[in-house]
Structure formats: structure tokens, C-alpha cells
Design an enzyme around this catalytic site. Structure first.
Site, PDB file in Angstrom:
ATOM      1  N   HIS A 117      35.033  39.742  42.512  1.00 32.00           N
ATOM      2  CA  HIS A 117      36.047  39.379  41.511  1.00 32.00           C
ATOM      3  C   HIS A 117      35.347  38.604  40.397  1.00 32.00           C
ATOM      4  O   HIS A 117      34.393  37.856  40.655  1.00 32.00           O
ATOM      5  CB  HIS A 117      37.125  38.459  42.110  1.00 32.00           C
ATOM      6  CG  HIS A 117      38.134  39.178  42.942  1.00 32.00           C
ATOM      7  ND1 HIS A 117      38.685  38.623  44.087  1.00 32.00           N
ATOM      8  CD2 HIS A 117      38.718  40.384  42.801  1.00 32.00           C
ATOM      9  CE1 HIS A 117      39.560  39.465  44.607  1.00 32.00           C
ATOM     10  NE2 HIS A 117      39.597  40.548  43.844  1.00 32.00           N
ATOM     11  N   CYS A 153      39.739  30.682  43.960  1.00 36.93           N
ATOM     12  CA  CYS A 153      40.497  31.735  44.653  1.00 36.93           C
ATOM     13  C   CYS A 153      41.744  31.158  45.328  1.00 36.93           C
ATOM     14  O   CYS A 153      42.707  31.878  45.584  1.00 36.93           O
ATOM     15  CB  CYS A 153      39.636  32.396  45.724  1.00 36.93           C
ATOM     16  SG  CYS A 153      38.150  33.169  45.102  1.00 36.93           S
TER      17      CYS A 153
END
Ligand code: NAD
Length: 692
Positions: free
Chosen positions: A163, A259
Site C-alpha cells: 500500500h 494502517c
């Protein structure tokens, strides 16, 4: 945030999880998370999402979607394990009164994990967006147009940084911190073109692996899992105070501070409402392809081509052939960050035989302005059968060869497309440019590629070589019987290895219809017939002969005196060998000159363009081209030969054989062996009656 009550590593969807299944403790995770929560809560309001049993990654809320002012864009997870999280996250946002904007469900988008707003004082923030591992490019295009927000696409090339928020942190004052090795070169260029050097903070591997970029910024504090002293110093120089919160348990699942939180209020979110609608630079195309896509690994190579060139894809349809001999069919959607990248992907995929689905556009024709110079984005041909669309009609290209351009002309109200070499272009010729309106058909390559596979293996056993020669002999017998054309391309090694007489026998027996070579083969062939030596080495005994080094020059002189090889045969000076048989059997030969030629012989063509033309003429109509130990002439011939002609390349060096395959000459058989042994076996098989 979402408490990690049900957290654990229960599957592997990123490299961090490998070896950690069942190894993460929910109670340790809860303790670490609580510290993170309390640290954030001192500076921000924290809203909580109810954890759900069976969704162990739900604590990583950044991946559930993306928030911009009062709008929420739910994720479309690429990994099935996390897809059920979306309904819970979306329900929360609906309950809070957010407007939910849906992206198309066909293209993955993993929320704020891959979409980071760049704070900007002027209020015209932009979105840095990641793709390449989880999120697809198509989602970037939708985000741009849905939110009227500029999106800069960055391709992630290291699965560990799957990501964008694991390796990139946008900061106010037009600054960024990132780990360069996680991106491809084009993406690094995009970053550099937006951010001046003094505002870029490039971090090293150790900080990147400790998830230093995965930081939550609240004002001038950065909350993160790990930071080296050196990096902390650089951050402080920029006015940031790093606060370390150990999150080791979450690292086992590939996540850290950033996250574990989703930003509900973005500083630079407000977009000027008066801004005209933005158009995304991302371009798409639908491609289709048929053939032995699975057993040849072709589909994999095509997908690699797309990814390596910076595009992303979705497979819309895949129909596998049910039996070994049945072809498969695939339909792909390809996206690229801009038009130029899409064109380059399409051009490369054309070489693999992929065509644009439902092509409706005509080929774009651009006039030549200067002789011998093609328009900039000319379409460069492959060896495969090609058609171009002109005024709605598909025209088959004539005189196909690779590395040419396509010229469309009109004669008697009929269009014609033909392949032309760049140097032969004339002013006002209309040349096909780009890839639209071009269709390429690749042959069924299953058999050819399989053979290449074993032949190029360094240790192709002698039995296999013998088998390949038997197969070739069968093909040559059939060709001779039906009046087909076999063209031999050969280098002087044929004579040095003592195989001149074998080649001469094949010519005498009618198995060769043209000989393409250079100056050296005829020189040494003639030397061996006049003096019994090749480069001064006695061919029977393999030893050097006193004064033998002059033999080849004397041979050249003899032919120059006679006027030509043909004249030497007619005058009875030359009475045996390869060239003698060519003259006697009236087999055309072309001797292409090179800079290292001695002499040269009178018939050696020293004008290289003329030599190329003569080679091309000789190849026309060939069924089989036999390339014998000449890298130079074999590759030259491979480039001029259209698809549908079987090429057999014999060389002792596997890389020469492979090079031929790399040039796209796929209907090729490579035989890695000594050309002397090869020709001896072939001649024994095809003309045993003429053995001495
Ligand atoms: P090349 O390097 O292009 O090809 C030679 C190939 O033979 C190589 O690929 C090599 O791996 C392979 N080879 C070597 N030994 C082998 C064996 N025993 N079995 C199978 N393959 C083997 O060189 P070339 O084609 O020989 O010559 C290039 C050019 O130079 C030609 O135009 C030639 O006519 C010219 N040349 C001229 C002279 C001269 O005029 N005296 C001499 C040599 C070459």
C-alpha cells in the site's frame, strides 16, 4: 480506529504474514493498540468502529475506504479475505451522515492505504495514489473524476510495500517522505517533477522496513512504529517531533500506525467548487487474444509486459481451451497512467499477438516530410501477418518483415498497405502511426516454443540433436518433393569444420534453392578445393600446412584473375566444393560483404544496402531457412523473413540461438551443436548414395 479484539495472522496476503500465521497475539496487540489510541486521543478525537469476529484485519481501518470532507468512498478490496469489512465500515459512515460515493466494483481500490491527500495551504490539495500491488489504475481515474481531484499515480514494485501508506508520507508545505526503492522509475520521476529536492526526504531500507513512512501526522507530531536517530534528526529539522509507539504485533500482519487509523477530517480537503471538471490522464484499452496462452506461458508474459511498463490490468474474460490442441481466449482491460504509456504497452502486446477488441478506428496515417525519415510515432512492424484498417476496410500488409514501417498508398481507387524500410521512404508517403487500426496475428507457437525450450538448454543431448536432424531431413525431403524452397545461410565455420563436402552434396542433390553467405565461406571453400586447406589448415589431418596462411589470399587472387567464381568453374579452375555445386546446379548465391573481408571476391556485394536487398529477394517465397554457424548472417536473415517460414538455426553457442528467438522469429528451431557434425548427419540422412 477499531480495537484489535479479533486480530490475528490467519492467512497470508502480503509478504509480512509469511511464517507468521498463528504467531500474533491478540492480547499483546490490544496493549500496543491501546497505547497508540491514547497517544492519538491526546491530540485528536478518536471515533471507534465495532470489531467483528472473523475479520482479523479490520483493525487496519485505513484500508476500509477514503474520506474527503463529508464524503466517503468505500474500498473495493482486491483480497477476498478483507472484502467483508466494507459493509461494516460503510454502515458506520452512513450512520454518521456521510455521503457514500461508490466506485465501480470491477476495479480494486484499498482506501486510504493507497490514496493520500497532500495538504496544501491554497486548498487545492491533490491525491497521491498507489497502484501495482493492490489498487488498480482504473480506480485512480474514477477517483479523479468522481471527486474532481488531481490524482498522481505511483506504481509500487515491491510486494512488501503493498500500500502507498507503507512507503510514502505526504506532509504540509509541499514536502514528502518516502522510500524510493518501493517505486518504479516513472513514479520516482513523477514525485521529482512535483517536489523539489529540498522538500523530499528519502529514507533508507531500515527505516522503511520499520514502517517509518506509515506515520500518523497530527499537527507537528508524527506517531510511528520506529525511526532511526538519523531520520529523527532530519524530521526535527523540518519541525516534526516523532513519537514512537511500538507496534511489533501488527508488523507481523504488515501494518503499523497509519494502517490502524482512518482520517475523518483531512486538512486540505476542500476543493474550490468553481473548478472545471478534471479529466484524468489515465487511458484504457480492451484487448483480446486467442491461442495457446496457458501452456506456453504467453498469458503470464503479456501480464508482465503490462505491469513492467507501468500499466495495470483486469482479466474480463478467460476461456481455457478444453483440450491440449484447443486454443484459449482472453479479454483484458489495460490501464496506463497516460496515453504514451498505453501506446507503448499496446505496441509491445501487439508483438505477442494481442489485438484491440472491437477495433473501430482507422489506422492513423502521417505523411513523410523528409526522404528516409519516418514520422515520429511510426508503427514498427513485427514478423507476424499484419493488417491495417483504412476507411473501414482491413488491408493485409504486403512484403512483411520486422523492423519496417507500413506505407498506405492508393492505386486505381484501391488502397494498398506494404512494408517499407525507413531508408526507402519517400516524401508524401503515408505511414501508419501509433497502434490504433493495426491488427497482428501470431501463429500457433506452442510447438515452436517448446522446441526452442529444449534446444536452447545448454546440455541438449546428442540423441536429441540426432532426433531434430531426422525431423529436419523429413521436412527437407517433403519440400524437395513438392518443389518447395530451402534457403541456406552459412558462415565459413562450415568449411573449417570439414563440412564443405556435406553441404556440397546437399546442393547437388537438389535440397538447396539459394545460398546466402559472406566473402569468407566461398574463399575457404575455394581454398580447400585448390589447396586442401581451410585458413591454411589441412582439412584431412587438421594440422597447419607450411606456408598455408597464404592459401586463402592465393585463392582470392585466382578467382579475381578468372573474373568470377562462375568463370573459374567454366574455365575448369574450380572443380569441386560448395560454390562449384552452386554454379553447376544454377543455384543463386548472394555474397554479402563485411568490413573484415579479404579481397574481396569479385562477386562479393560490398554495398550493404544492395546486399540486404539481394538477401531479401533470395528469401522471398522460402519455406525453410537453414542458418548454419553465422551469427551475423543468421540474425540479418531472421529480421527480413516474414512469419510462416520455418527457421532452423544451428550454432555451437546457445546464446546465438536464443538471440534469434528474442528477435521475434518465433517459428524457429534452435540446434546447439557443431555444424560439422550436423551437416555430416544431415547429408548422411538425405543423400547416403553420394557418400565417398
Ligand atoms: P559470426 O561471428 O557472425 O558467426 C560465427 C558463428 O559460428 C558464431 O555464432 C559461433 O558461435 C559459431 N560457431 C563457431 N564454431 C562453430 C561450430 N564448430 N559449430 C557451430 N557453430 C560454430 O562470424 P561469420 O559469419 O563467420 O563471419 C562474419 C562476417 O565476416 C561474414 O560476412 C564473413 O564472410 C566475414 N569474414 C570474412 C573473412 C575473410 O574474408 N577472410 C574471414 C572471416 C569472416
Amino acid at each position: 480506529m477499531c480495537a484489535p479484539e479479533h486480530f490475528g495472522v490467519e492467512y497470508v496476503i502480503n509478504p509480512w504474514m509469511e511464517g507468521n500465521v498463528g504467531q500474533a497475539s491478540s492480547s499483546v496487540a490490544c496493549r500496543q493498540w491501546r497505547i497508540l489510541h491514547d497517544t492519538l486521543a491526546r491530540q485528536a478525537d478518536v471515533a471507534l468502529l465495532q470489531p467483528v469476529a472473523g475479520l482479523p484485519d479490520m483493525c487496519f481501518t485505513a484500508n476500509g475506504g477514503f474520506v474527503i470532507d463529508t464524503r466517503f468512498v468505500p474500498s473495493v478490496f482486491s483480497v477476498v479475505q478483507r472484502a467483508p469489512e466494507v459493509a461494516h465500515v460503510q454502515a458506520w459512515f452512513e450512520a454518521q451522515g456521510f455521503q457514500v460515493l461508490q466506485l465501480s466494483q470491477d476495479h480494486p481500490f484499498e482506501g486510504e492505504g493507497d490514496a493520500l491527500l497532500w495538504p496544501s495551504d491554497e486548498g487545492s490539495g491533490l491525491l497521491w495514489a498507489g497502484y501495482g500491488v493492490r489498487t488498480g489504475l482504473q480506480a485512480h481515474r474514477e477517483l479523479c473524476e468522481l471527486l474532481n481531484l488531481e490524482v498522481i499515480s505511483l506504481r509500487l514494485v515491491d510486494e512488501r510495500f503493498y500500500h502507498l501508506d507503507t512507503c510514502f508520507l505526504p506532509l504540509p508545505d509541499a514536502r514528502v517522505m518516502y522510500y524510493p526503492a518501493a517505486f518504479d522509475e516513472a513514479s520516482l520521476q513523477r514525485i521529482r517533477s512535483r517536489v523539489p529536492a529540498e522538500r523530499r526526504l528519502e529514507i533508507g531500507h531500515e527505516d522503511a522496513a520499520g514502517f517509518a513512512c506509515n506515520a500518523i501526522r497530527l499537527g507537528s507530531t508524527l506517531v510511528l512504529n520506529q525511526v532511526s536517530e538519523a531520520l529523527a534528526r532530519r524530521l526535527r529539522a523540518w519541525g516534526y517531533e516523532p513519537i514512537v509507539v511500538a507496534l511489533s504485533e501488527f508488523l507481523k500482519a504488515g501494518g503499523a500506525a497509519k494502517c490502524l487509523a482512518l482520517l475523518l477530517a483531512q486538512e486540505s480537503a476542500a476543493q474550490p467548487s468553481s473548478r472545471p471538471p478534471l479529466v484524468s490522464p489515465i487511458r484504457n484499452a480492451a484487448l483480446e487474444m486467442q491461442g495457446h496462452l496457458l501452456d506456453t506461458g504467453k498469458l503470464n508474459s503479456m501480464l508482465d509486459v503490462i505491469s513492467v511498463a507501468g500499466g495495470s490490468f483486469t482479466i474480463d474474460q478467460l476461456r481455457a481451451g478444453g483440450r491440449r490442441d484447443q486454443p484459449s481466449y482472453v479479454r483484458l482491460s489495460v490501464s496506463a497512467p497516460d496515453e504514451q504509456c498505453l501506446e507503448s504497452i499496446l505496441e509491445r502486446l501487439r508483438g505477442h499477438g494481442a489485438n484491440v477488441a472491437h477495433e473501430v478506428a482507422d489506422a492513423r496515417l502521417v505523411e513523410v516530410r523528409a526522404p528516409g525519415v519516418a514520422p515520429r510515432d511510426f508503427y514498427s512492424t513485427t514478423i507476424y501477418p499484419t493488417s491495417v484498417r483504412v476507411q473501414g476496410q482491413w488491408l493485409r500488409v504486403q512484403n512483411e518483415r520486422m523492423d519496417g514501417v507500413i506505407v498506405v498508398s492508393e492505386e486505381a481507387a484501391r488502397h494498398q498497405a506494404r512494408c517499407v524500410l525507413m531508408r526507402d521512404l519517400q516524401v508524401a508517403d503515408r505511414v501508419v502511426c501509433g497502434v490504433e487500426g493495426v491488427r497482428v496475428r501470431t501463429p500457433d507457437m506452442r510447438r515452436a516454443e517448446a522446441e526452442f525450450g529444449f534446444m536452447t538448454a545448454a546440455a541438449s543431448s546428442e540423441r536429441r540433436v540426432a532426433g531434430a536432424i531426422e525431423e529436419l531431413a523429413l521436412e527437407m525431403r517433403r519440400l524437395r518433393a513438392r518443389g518447395g524452397r530451402t534457403v541456406v545461410v552459412a558462415g565459413p565455420v562450415v568449411v573449417h569444420t570439414g563440412a564443405g563436402p556435406s553441404l556440397a552434396r546437399l546442393i547437388r542433390a537438389g535440397y538447396v534453392q539459394a545460398l546466402l553467405t559472406g566473402n569468407a565461406l566461398p574463399v575457404h571453400d575455394i581454398e580447400s578445393n585448390l589447396y586442401g586447406t581451410s585458413l591454411g589448415v589441412n582439412l584431412r589431418h587438421g594440422v597447419g600446412v607450411e606456408g598455408g596462411h597464404q592459401h586463402h589470399l592465393r585463392a582470392i587472387n585466382t578467382i579475381r584473375e578468372a573474373g568470377s567464381i562462375r568463370a573459374a568453374v567454366e574455365q575448369g579452375i574450380l572443380s569441386g566444393g560448395v560454390m562449384f555445386e552452386c554454379v553447376r546446379q544454377q543455384i543463386p548465391y548472394v555474397l554479402a560483404g563485411s568490413i573484415r573481408d579479404d579481397g574481396p571476391l569479385p562477386e562479393t556485394v560490398m554495398d550493404l544496402i544492395e546486399a540486404q536487398r539481394e538477401y531479401a529477394r533470395a528469401i522471398r517465397g522460402a519455406d525453410l531457412v537453414l542458418m548454419l554457424s553465422s551469427m551475423l548472417h543468421a540474425i540479418a536473415t531472421g529480421n527480413m523473413t516474414p512469419a510462416g517460414v520455418h527457421l532452423v538455426c544451428v550454432d555451437i553457442n546457445p546464446s546465438v540461438v536464443t538471440k534469434l528467438a528474442d528477435r521475434g522469429s518465433v517459428e524457429s528451431t534452435g540446434i546447439v551443436t557443431d555444424v560439422g557434425l550436423f551437416l555430416d548427419l544431415l547429408a548422411r540422412s538425405l543423400c547416403p548414395e553420394t557418400l565417398d
